[in-house]
Each structure stands twice: as structure tokens, then as C-alpha cells.
Design an enzyme around this catalytic site. Structure first.
Site, mmCIF file in Angstrom:
data_model
loop_
_atom_site.group_PDB
_atom_site.id
_atom_site.type_symbol
_atom_site.label_atom_id
_atom_site.label_comp_id
_atom_site.label_asym_id
_atom_site.label_seq_id
_atom_site.Cartn_x
_atom_site.Cartn_y
_atom_site.Cartn_z
ATOM 1 N N CYS A 151 -7.549 -24.071 -9.095
ATOM 2 C CA CYS A 151 -6.849 -24.827 -10.141
ATOM 3 C C CYS A 151 -7.515 -26.160 -10.441
ATOM 4 C CB CYS A 151 -5.397 -25.059 -9.736
ATOM 5 S SG CYS A 151 -4.543 -23.534 -9.400
ATOM 6 N N HIS A 208 -1.842 -30.323 -13.939
ATOM 7 C CA HIS A 208 -1.959 -28.876 -13.741
ATOM 8 C C HIS A 208 -0.558 -28.266 -13.761
ATOM 9 C CE1 HIS A 208 -2.794 -25.004 -12.227
ATOM 10 N NE2 HIS A 208 -2.388 -25.229 -10.998
ATOM 11 N N ASN A 219 1.079 -20.511 -14.733
ATOM 12 C CA ASN A 219 -0.031 -21.170 -14.044
ATOM 13 C C ASN A 219 -1.324 -20.433 -14.394
ATOM 14 O OD1 ASN A 219 -1.939 -22.128 -12.263
ATOM 15 N ND2 ASN A 219 -0.633 -22.012 -10.443
HETATM 16 N N1 ACO Z 1 12.270 -13.739 -7.449
HETATM 17 C C1 ACO Z 1 13.335 -13.804 -6.655
HETATM 18 N N2 ACO Z 1 13.283 -14.251 -5.383
HETATM 19 C C2 ACO Z 1 12.083 -14.650 -4.912
HETATM 20 C C3 ACO Z 1 10.920 -14.602 -5.699
HETATM 21 C C4 ACO Z 1 11.038 -14.129 -7.014
HETATM 22 N N3 ACO Z 1 9.989 -14.058 -7.859
HETATM 23 N N4 ACO Z 1 9.889 -15.074 -4.975
HETATM 24 C C5 ACO Z 1 10.388 -15.398 -3.775
HETATM 25 N N5 ACO Z 1 11.710 -15.128 -3.731
HETATM 26 C C6 ACO Z 1 12.638 -15.338 -2.625
HETATM 27 C C7 ACO Z 1 11.957 -15.384 -1.279
HETATM 28 O O1 ACO Z 1 11.729 -14.090 -0.779
HETATM 29 C C8 ACO Z 1 12.943 -16.165 -0.472
HETATM 30 O O2 ACO Z 1 13.975 -15.303 -0.077
HETATM 31 P P1 ACO Z 1 14.660 -15.467 1.380
HETATM 32 O O3 ACO Z 1 15.272 -16.828 1.380
HETATM 33 O O4 ACO Z 1 15.635 -14.353 1.405
HETATM 34 O O5 ACO Z 1 13.539 -15.321 2.365
HETATM 35 C C9 ACO Z 1 13.534 -17.150 -1.472
HETATM 36 O O6 ACO Z 1 13.236 -16.612 -2.778
HETATM 37 C C10 ACO Z 1 12.932 -18.530 -1.404
HETATM 38 O O7 ACO Z 1 11.530 -18.433 -1.357
HETATM 39 P P2 ACO Z 1 10.607 -19.698 -1.198
HETATM 40 O O8 ACO Z 1 9.187 -19.267 -1.034
HETATM 41 O O9 ACO Z 1 11.194 -20.598 -0.161
HETATM 42 O O10 ACO Z 1 10.813 -20.385 -2.630
HETATM 43 P P3 ACO Z 1 10.271 -21.779 -3.131
HETATM 44 O O11 ACO Z 1 11.380 -22.591 -3.604
HETATM 45 O O12 ACO Z 1 9.291 -22.399 -2.157
HETATM 46 O O13 ACO Z 1 9.447 -21.356 -4.438
HETATM 47 C C11 ACO Z 1 7.151 -21.108 -5.138
HETATM 48 C C12 ACO Z 1 8.288 -20.522 -4.318
HETATM 49 C C13 ACO Z 1 7.581 -21.131 -6.598
HETATM 50 C C14 ACO Z 1 5.934 -20.225 -4.989
HETATM 51 C C15 ACO Z 1 6.828 -22.545 -4.675
HETATM 52 O O14 ACO Z 1 6.686 -22.580 -3.274
HETATM 53 C C16 ACO Z 1 5.554 -23.121 -5.304
HETATM 54 O O15 ACO Z 1 5.500 -23.385 -6.472
HETATM 55 N N6 ACO Z 1 4.515 -23.380 -4.473
HETATM 56 C C17 ACO Z 1 3.274 -23.973 -4.958
HETATM 57 C C18 ACO Z 1 2.441 -22.987 -5.725
HETATM 58 C C19 ACO Z 1 1.157 -23.650 -6.122
HETATM 59 O O16 ACO Z 1 1.156 -24.779 -6.603
HETATM 60 N N7 ACO Z 1 0.029 -23.001 -5.939
HETATM 61 C C20 ACO Z 1 -1.248 -23.689 -6.124
HETATM 62 C C21 ACO Z 1 -1.853 -23.461 -7.396
HETATM 63 S S1 ACO Z 1 -2.342 -21.828 -7.679
HETATM 64 C C22 ACO Z 1 -4.063 -21.690 -7.524
HETATM 65 O O17 ACO Z 1 -4.742 -22.509 -6.994
HETATM 66 C C23 ACO Z 1 -4.711 -20.404 -8.031
#
Ligand code: ACO
Length: 338
Positions: A118, A265, A295
Site C-alpha cells: 500500500c 491510504h 482498499n
Molecule cells: N463479515 C462478518 N464478520 C467478519 C468478517 C466479515 N467480512 N470478517 C471478520 N469477521 C468476524 C471475525 O471472524 C470475528 O468474529 P469472532 O469475534 O466470532 O471471532 C469478528 O468479525 C471480529 O473480527 P476482527 O478481525 O476482530 O474485526 P476488526 O474489527 O479487527 O476488523 C479488519 C477487521 C477490518 C480487517 C481490521 O482489522 C482492519 O482494517 N485491519 C487493517 C487492515 C489494513 O490496513 N491492512 C493493510 C493494508 S492492505 C495492504 O497492504 C495490501
């Protein structure tokens, strides 16, 4: 304080490309166990674009690059270097920039890819800035492009809902001592680049390289797709985006409040909001398109930048603070007076 008389590079023109096909959260509800409410609330994403079969990464890069060349008022033959930020190139070897050079009809200038996920566009912009200021190169094309839909596991709801396809481009050249209306120099005022390899395994495509060469078994295990520990990334993203942004502004002898636009980003609206809150910048100054494009990794910033240049929101003389963080983890920032 920066040396105002120092030679500077400038963004001469920008462009972007988004595929026509829209995949909404409601479409994803039919593919994996997810919901529009979950995706919107946790990420801010409502829909993303998907490249059609047969389209390559360099095709998308070419569409964006042609717009940027037109906006800069130069021809492909005027290019002195092509830098492509991508982690989803046409093929592992050679670089996507090589195919882009051919498709544009550019001369035999150096053309290479950067793998900074990214942060790829910010890394490319910073390298172009160094070359323009430190050598005789006049016009450098910097592209951020990703075709992530081809490297996602569409059965993994924790990753497939996040990403989209697209390309953005900028031509970087000498500023020629141009001044904005307030008498201040236009151009790239400062850049900051960082990498912390201790989080390398938090976001990766684990198969297909020398560590795990591709086999049928590994393909079945989806090792050729994006694997992410989202919370690892989230925790460091806010802190690092804030510090890189603050440092870029400090280096230019400015304060965050003085910046006209923040062009972050587009990974997650909650990351953007928290980083901006720490910077004490008005939310009105924050450019956002994550709801429409998701993203798009290295393409994220140049797409957002070009959309807002073309809409007239970002005007000549405005200062724009860009910041990005992604796999590596690598992150960086750039402060530019347009
Ligand atoms: N739909 C429904 N439920 C979901 C989904 C989905 N798409 N995805 C995950 N869940 C569930 C999980 O299984 C979990 O369930 P559980 O509590 O029963 O175990 C619950 O939702 C919470 O999951 P978390 O991973 O804790 O959710 P979080 O609030 O952290 O959000 C996310 C996840 C959106 C991925 C967040 O962590 C994030 O944005 N992280 C940063 C991503 C990023 O910036 N990446 C870098 C750039 S990408 C690159 O470089 C190519």
C-alpha cells in the site's frame, strides 16, 4: 526549516483508472458469510471495482498513465523513467513497468517495480523526487496499480471484502521554480519512508516465492492468496501513519492545521479517522473514497489524488499530505504543494 531556494520536483499531472464492474457488499453477502452492515461499520467500504477477465495490471496502469501524461502535457517519448508500485504485477518476472513501457510506446528509459504494497506509490514518489532533484532526469512516471481480485480467496471473508482493483499515476518533473499565489514554492516539500520487517507475516501472499514454490497442494491450500492478521496491522497503522504524517509536515516547517488536504491510504475508515484525530486536523480536509473503491493498495492514494484534482477540489498551490501503510510493514508520507 526547508531551503526555499533548493531545486524541487513537482507533480506535473495525474490520472487514474477504475474498472467498470462494481461489486457491492450485497453481492458479497451472496458469496461469503458476511453482511453489508458488518463491512460498512468495520471498514467504511460499500463497494469496490473488479477488473474483467483478460485485463492485466499493466493494462490498468496504461489507462491511468495516459491520463497523467495528458494532464502533464507531455508525450510517452518524453519519459526518462517509469516506476510502478505493485504487489499484483502481470507476472513475477519481468517487472510490470516493462510491459507498461511497451504499451505506452515510451523510450528505453529505466522501468522497474517497487514492492512496498500500500505504500508503493509513496515510495515511488520519493524515489522520483530524489532522481529529479539529484540528476538530469526531467519526467518520471510513477504508477500505483493493483489487481488484487486475482490474488484474493473469495471464500475468506476476513480479506475478500476489503480490497478492490484500480490504478493511479503521476508524472513527476522539475518544478522550474514555480511559486504558488502566496509566493511559496510548488512541489514535493518532504517525504518519509519506513519499514518494520518484524510484522512481515501479518500480511502476505505466502506461496509462489522461493520459500514455498507453487505446487498443486499449495494452490489447494490457497497459499497463492492474501493472508492477513488484520488486528496486527490495525494496531500499528494509526500510530505509524500519525508519526510519518507529523514528521513530513515538521520537515517542511509547517503544522498539520496549515495543510489544505489530507490524502490518506484508503484501508479502513476507522484507521483514517483515528490518525486524523491525533493530527488535530479538521475532518473536512480529509479526502475519502473508500466507500466506492475499497482498499486498492498502492493505487489508493494516486486514485484519490486524481479524483480530487479533476473535480477541482485540490487547486494549484494547495498543500496535500499523503500517507500510507501496508504489507511489510512499510509506510510513508509525502507533503506536496500542487
Ligand atoms: N463479515 C462478518 N464478520 C467478519 C468478517 C466479515 N467480512 N470478517 C471478520 N469477521 C468476524 C471475525 O471472524 C470475528 O468474529 P469472532 O469475534 O466470532 O471471532 C469478528 O468479525 C471480529 O473480527 P476482527 O478481525 O476482530 O474485526 P476488526 O474489527 O479487527 O476488523 C479488519 C477487521 C477490518 C480487517 C481490521 O482489522 C482492519 O482494517 N485491519 C487493517 C487492515 C489494513 O490496513 N491492512 C493493510 C493494508 S492492505 C495492504 O497492504 C495490501
Amino acid at each position: 526549516m526547508p531551503d526555499l531556494a533548493a531545486p524541487r520536483s513537482r507533480i506535473l499531472g495525474t490520472g487514474h483508472y477504475l474498472p467498470d464492474v462494481v461489486r457491492t457488499n450485497f453481492d458479497l453477502e451472496k458469496m461469503v458469510e458476511t453482511s453489508d452492515a458488518w463491512i460498512t461499520e468495520r471498514t467504511g467500504i460499500r463497494e469496490r471495482r473488479i477488473a474483467p477477465d483478460g485485463m492485466t495490471t499493466s493494462d490498468m496502469a496504461c489507462f491511468a498513465a495516459k491520463q497523467a501524461l495528458d494532464a502533464a502535457g507531455i508525450l510517452a517519448e518524453d519519459l526518462d523513467m517509469i516506476i510502478v508500485g505493485t504487489v499484483t504485477g502481470d507476472m513475477p518476472m519481468p517487472a510490470t513497468a516493462v510491459y507498461l513501457q511497451q504499451k505506452l510506446g515510451a523510450p528505453h528509459c529505466p522501468a522497474f517495480d517497487i514492492s512496498a504494497a500500500c505504500a508503493g506509490f509513496i515510495f515511488g514518489l520519493s524515489i522520483a523526487d530524489q532522481f529529479v532533484r539529484g540528476s538530469a532526469l526531467r519526467n518520471i512516471l510513477v504508477v500505483g496499480v493493483e489487481l488484487l481480485s486475482r490474488v484474493l480467496n473469495w471464500k475468506d471473508r476476513t480479506t475478500c471484502v476489503l480490497f478492490g482493483d484500480g490504478a493511479g499515476a503521476a508524472v513527476v518533473g522539475a518544478s522550474g521554480g514555480l511559486l504558488a499565489g502566496d509566493g511559496k514554492p510548488r512541489g514535493i516539500l518532504s517525504t518519509r519512508l519506513h519499514t518494520d520487517g518484524s510484522l512481515a507475516r501479518s500480511l502476505m501472499i505466502p506461496g509462489g516465492g522461493s520459500e514455498s514454490p507453487m505446487t498443486h497442494e499449495r494452490v489447494e491450500q490457497k497459499k497463492n492468496t492474501v493472508h492477513m492478521r488484520g488486528q496486527d496491522i490495525f494496531k500499528v497503522a494509526v500510530k505509524n501513519l500519525y508519526s510519518a504524517s507529523k514528521n513530513a509536515v515538521d520537515m517542511a516547517g509547517m503544522t498539520p492545521e496549515e495543510v489544505d488536504w489530507i490524502c490518506p491510504h484508503q484501508a479502513n475508515i476507522r484507521i483514517i479517522d483515528q490518525a486524523v484525530h491525533r493530527l488535530h486536523v479538521s475532518r473536512d480536509k480529509v479526502l475519502v473514497n473508500i466507500d466506492r473503491v475499497g482498499n486498492t493498495s498502492s493505487a489508493s492514494i494516486p486514485i484519490l489524488l486524481d479524483e480530487n484534482v479533476r473535480s477541482g477540489k485540490i487547486k494549484p498551490g494547495h498543500t496535500v499530505l499523503m500517507c500510507a501503510l501496508g504489507a511489510g510493514i512499510s509506510w510513508g508520507s509525502a507533503l506536496v504543494r500542487m
